[in-house]
Design a protein around this motif. Structure first.
Motif, PDB file in Angstrom:
ATOM      1  N   GLU A   1       6.177  11.386   7.945  1.00 29.52           N
ATOM      2  CA  GLU A   1       7.608  11.703   8.049  1.00 29.52           C
ATOM      3  C   GLU A   1       8.453  10.442   7.960  1.00 29.52           C
ATOM      4  O   GLU A   1       9.474  10.411   7.262  1.00 29.52           O
ATOM      5  CB  GLU A   1       7.885  12.445   9.361  1.00 29.52           C
ATOM      6  N   VAL A   2       8.038   9.381   8.629  1.00 31.11           N
ATOM      7  CA  VAL A   2       8.759   8.103   8.564  1.00 31.11           C
ATOM      8  C   VAL A   2       8.753   7.572   7.135  1.00 31.11           C
ATOM      9  O   VAL A   2       9.786   7.129   6.620  1.00 31.11           O
ATOM     10  CB  VAL A   2       8.149   7.071   9.541  1.00 31.11           C
TER      11      VAL A   2
ATOM     12  N   LEU B   1      -2.414   9.527   6.545  1.00 31.12           N
ATOM     13  CA  LEU B   1      -1.316   9.246   7.476  1.00 31.12           C
ATOM     14  C   LEU B   1      -1.167  10.369   8.495  1.00 31.12           C
ATOM     15  O   LEU B   1      -1.345  11.544   8.164  1.00 31.12           O
ATOM     16  CB  LEU B   1       0.005   9.079   6.718  1.00 31.12           C
ATOM     17  N   SER B   2      -0.775  10.003   9.708  1.00 30.30           N
ATOM     18  CA  SER B   2      -0.447  11.027  10.702  1.00 30.30           C
ATOM     19  C   SER B   2       0.830  11.730  10.255  1.00 30.30           C
ATOM     20  O   SER B   2       1.555  11.233   9.389  1.00 30.30           O
ATOM     21  CB  SER B   2      -0.232  10.382  12.076  1.00 30.30           C
TER      22      SER B   2
ATOM     23  N   ALA C   1      -5.154  10.901  -1.430  1.00 25.87           N
ATOM     24  CA  ALA C   1      -5.981  10.738  -0.226  1.00 25.87           C
ATOM     25  C   ALA C   1      -5.417   9.645   0.684  1.00 25.87           C
ATOM     26  O   ALA C   1      -5.510   9.754   1.913  1.00 25.87           O
ATOM     27  CB  ALA C   1      -7.426  10.427  -0.611  1.00 25.87           C
ATOM     28  N   ASP C   2      -4.832   8.594   0.089  1.00 29.06           N
ATOM     29  CA  ASP C   2      -4.196   7.551   0.898  1.00 29.06           C
ATOM     30  C   ASP C   2      -3.051   8.128   1.722  1.00 29.06           C
ATOM     31  O   ASP C   2      -2.842   7.743   2.880  1.00 29.06           O
ATOM     32  CB  ASP C   2      -3.658   6.419   0.019  1.00 29.06           C
ATOM     33  N   ILE C   3      -2.292   9.039   1.142  1.00 26.48           N
ATOM     34  CA  ILE C   3      -1.166   9.668   1.828  1.00 26.48           C
ATOM     35  C   ILE C   3      -1.680  10.656   2.880  1.00 26.48           C
ATOM     36  O   ILE C   3      -1.121  10.774   3.965  1.00 26.48           O
ATOM     37  CB  ILE C   3      -0.242  10.398   0.814  1.00 26.48           C
ATOM     38  N   GLU C   4      -2.758  11.347   2.561  1.00 24.42           N
ATOM     39  CA  GLU C   4      -3.316  12.331   3.492  1.00 24.42           C
ATOM     40  C   GLU C   4      -3.886  11.692   4.754  1.00 24.42           C
ATOM     41  O   GLU C   4      -3.990  12.345   5.784  1.00 24.42           O
ATOM     42  CB  GLU C   4      -4.385  13.173   2.780  1.00 24.42           C
TER      43      GLU C   4
ATOM     44  N   SER D   1       0.832  -1.211   0.000  1.00 21.94           N
ATOM     45  CA  SER D   1       0.000   0.000   0.000  1.00 21.94           C
ATOM     46  C   SER D   1       0.862   1.254   0.000  1.00 21.94           C
ATOM     47  O   SER D   1       0.477   2.274  -0.570  1.00 21.94           O
ATOM     48  CB  SER D   1      -0.983   0.002   1.172  1.00 21.94           C
ATOM     49  N   ASN D   2       2.059   1.195   0.616  1.00 22.25           N
ATOM     50  CA  ASN D   2       2.983   2.330   0.546  1.00 22.25           C
ATOM     51  C   ASN D   2       3.536   2.506  -0.861  1.00 22.25           C
ATOM     52  O   ASN D   2       3.718   3.621  -1.337  1.00 22.25           O
ATOM     53  CB  ASN D   2       4.145   2.147   1.518  1.00 22.25           C
TER      54      ASN D   2
END
Length: 156
Positions: free
Chosen positions: A108-109, A102-103, A97-100, A89-90
């Motif tokens: 950052e990680v 994330l916390s 939207a998948d990236i958005e 998935s990464n």
């Protein structure tokens, strides 16, 4: 080996003998069960006590032995994290939207991890410093499609 020195090893036939030597050093007996078709060399078997491990090549064989040695008979239990799906998935986000989702910490990680990875592949830095989520998505969803000419055009 100096940790600052670059090193790369990939799964190729020249790694089969080292894999087989490692398996033997662990006390396994190794056999080749020849295949009747011309498409497959045969199946490698490693046997130790009452455990059998079977794979198409020595690297797979070493891998499944290591899985069992690490996790035991319940190697695929319900409490194991699905790392493969997380990595996929990464690597293949459907949309920004998948990236958005994330916390900030997880983003950052992810950026730091992919910076290391992409810097191993490309001679120039691909990800901009402190990328937006959109910029990160644009790179991740396209970098594997680039040939070297497209890459250098993109970087201009």
């Amino acid at each position: 080996m100096d940790s600052n020195e670059s090193f790369r090893l990939s799964a190729e036939a020249n790694t089969y003998n080292p894999a087989l030597r490692i398996i033997k050093s662990k006390g396994y007996k190794i056999f080749l069960y020849p295949d009747q078709s011309d498409d497959l060399y045969g199946m490698y078997w490693a046997i130790k006590e009452n455990r059998d491990f079977i794979a198409e090549d020595p690297l797979q064989l070493l891998g499944i032995i290591t899985i069992w040695e690490t996790n035991g008979d319940h190697w695929s239990g319900p409490n194991h994290e699905n790392v493969r799906d997380k990595i996929a998935s990464n690597a293949f986000p459907d949309s920004v939207a998948d990236i958005e989702k994330l916390s900030e910490e997880d983003f950052e990680v992810l950026v730091n991890d992919y910076t290391v990875f992409l810097n191993r592949i490309f001679p120039k830095q691909v990800l901009p410093a402190n990328p937006t989520r959109q910029a990160f998505f644009d790179v991740i969803s396209n970098f594997y499609k680039w040939d070297s000419e497209q890459f250098y055009e993109w970087k201009k």
